[in-house]
Write a protein that holds these residues in place. Sequence first.
Motif, PDB file in Angstrom:
ATOM      1  N   THR A 154       0.843  -1.193   0.000  1.00 24.33           N
ATOM      2  CA  THR A 154       0.000   0.000   0.000  1.00 24.33           C
ATOM      3  C   THR A 154       0.879   1.244   0.000  1.00 24.33           C
ATOM      4  O   THR A 154       2.013   1.223   0.493  1.00 24.33           O
ATOM      5  CB  THR A 154      -0.926   0.042   1.220  1.00 24.33           C
ATOM      6  N   GLN A 155       0.331   2.311  -0.574  1.00 27.96           N
ATOM      7  CA  GLN A 155       1.068   3.558  -0.669  1.00 27.96           C
ATOM      8  C   GLN A 155       0.092   4.723  -0.651  1.00 27.96           C
ATOM      9  O   GLN A 155      -0.933   4.694  -1.349  1.00 27.96           O
ATOM     10  CB  GLN A 155       1.899   3.583  -1.957  1.00 27.96           C
ATOM     11  N   ALA A 156       0.392   5.741   0.135  1.00 31.57           N
ATOM     12  CA  ALA A 156      -0.442   6.932   0.177  1.00 31.57           C
ATOM     13  C   ALA A 156      -0.277   7.727  -1.112  1.00 31.57           C
ATOM     14  O   ALA A 156       0.803   7.745  -1.709  1.00 31.57           O
ATOM     15  CB  ALA A 156      -0.065   7.793   1.376  1.00 31.57           C
ATOM     16  N   ILE A 157      -1.348   8.379  -1.535  1.00 32.72           N
ATOM     17  CA  ILE A 157      -1.313   9.260  -2.694  1.00 32.72           C
ATOM     18  C   ILE A 157      -1.180  10.689  -2.188  1.00 32.72           C
ATOM     19  O   ILE A 157      -2.044  11.180  -1.463  1.00 32.72           O
ATOM     20  CB  ILE A 157      -2.583   9.123  -3.549  1.00 32.72           C
ATOM     21  N   ARG A 158      -0.106  11.366  -2.548  1.00 33.36           N
ATOM     22  CA  ARG A 158       0.096  12.747  -2.110  1.00 33.36           C
ATOM     23  C   ARG A 158      -0.925  13.667  -2.778  1.00 33.36           C
ATOM     24  O   ARG A 158      -1.318  13.449  -3.932  1.00 33.36           O
ATOM     25  CB  ARG A 158       1.502  13.239  -2.452  1.00 33.36           C
ATOM     26  N   PRO A 159      -1.351  14.729  -2.096  1.00 31.92           N
ATOM     27  CA  PRO A 159      -2.372  15.619  -2.656  1.00 31.92           C
ATOM     28  C   PRO A 159      -1.975  16.281  -3.970  1.00 31.92           C
ATOM     29  O   PRO A 159      -2.834  16.663  -4.753  1.00 31.92           O
ATOM     30  CB  PRO A 159      -2.577  16.665  -1.557  1.00 31.92           C
TER      31      PRO A 159
END
Length: 308
Positions: A154-159
């Motif tokens: 999993t990986q966060a999506i930067r704004p």
Amino acid sequence: MPDLVIVFAGSPAAAVPGLSTLSASRHEVAAVVTREDSPTGRRRELTATPVAVAAEELALPVIKANRLAGPATEAITALRPDLGVIVAYGGLVREPLLSAPRLGWINLHFSLLPRWRGAAPVQRAIIAGDDITGASVFQLVPDLDAGDVYGTLTQAIRPDETAGELLDSLAVSGAQLLLGVVDAIADGTARAEAQSGDVTLAPKLELEDGRLRWTETAGEVLNRFRGVTPEPGAFTTVGGLRLKVVEARIAHDAAPLAPGRFSLADGRLLVGTASSPIELITVHPAGKRPMRAVDWWRGRPAGAAVAE
């Protein structure tokens, strides 16, 4: 002796880290399958895929085919591979090729399956406003991206992250995930689990998907801009002419504008949405080079202009 004899299928730059990682592993990449050279650029010169270029640099045999059938299937089958690995090849693997490798085929897919099955998972995730995405390695089956999953990350999506930036990042981290699964398959320790959760589809983006919709909120407009950057590219039309949007951001501190209305304020070119305005930073007018948005605005033909 290599642990597994692998056939790798992929085409775009996002598949290159996976190929490079496997080629440096304890396994043998017996051949690389990629799409045929295609015309690119203004001169429409025939250009090899990034995977083809990487394979040649790695001195790996290359099979170029737009369909995994006929001669391509025969060539792959003749290699008697243990495992097929596919990363964004751009075509379907059907029988008899699906069963040709002793262990079948696995696929590195850039989403958390079953969310975003299809050709454009990263782009669709950003357009939809997802905060989290990732990558999955699953067993290839006849149904679209529906096989059991061996592993995920999993990986966060930067704004502010565009689809191109996110895909580049996932390609690198996904390559390590892929190698871990291949090693586990070779060691006999791999375990795959059935997908669970709601299925969403991520069909290939068309040019019209890049049209910015100014009646949406600023967040939705920016999500679409990020999701279609760099391909197929974000755009609007002004006076019937196409204007590609290269860089943009939300102007949180600016007064609201009617959707599609322009305003030159404090050295910034703003466009109204259903909430805060969007600041256009760099644009690419039809028939010209990319330029600062304020320069385009000042040099446009006289008359009122509305983004559509």
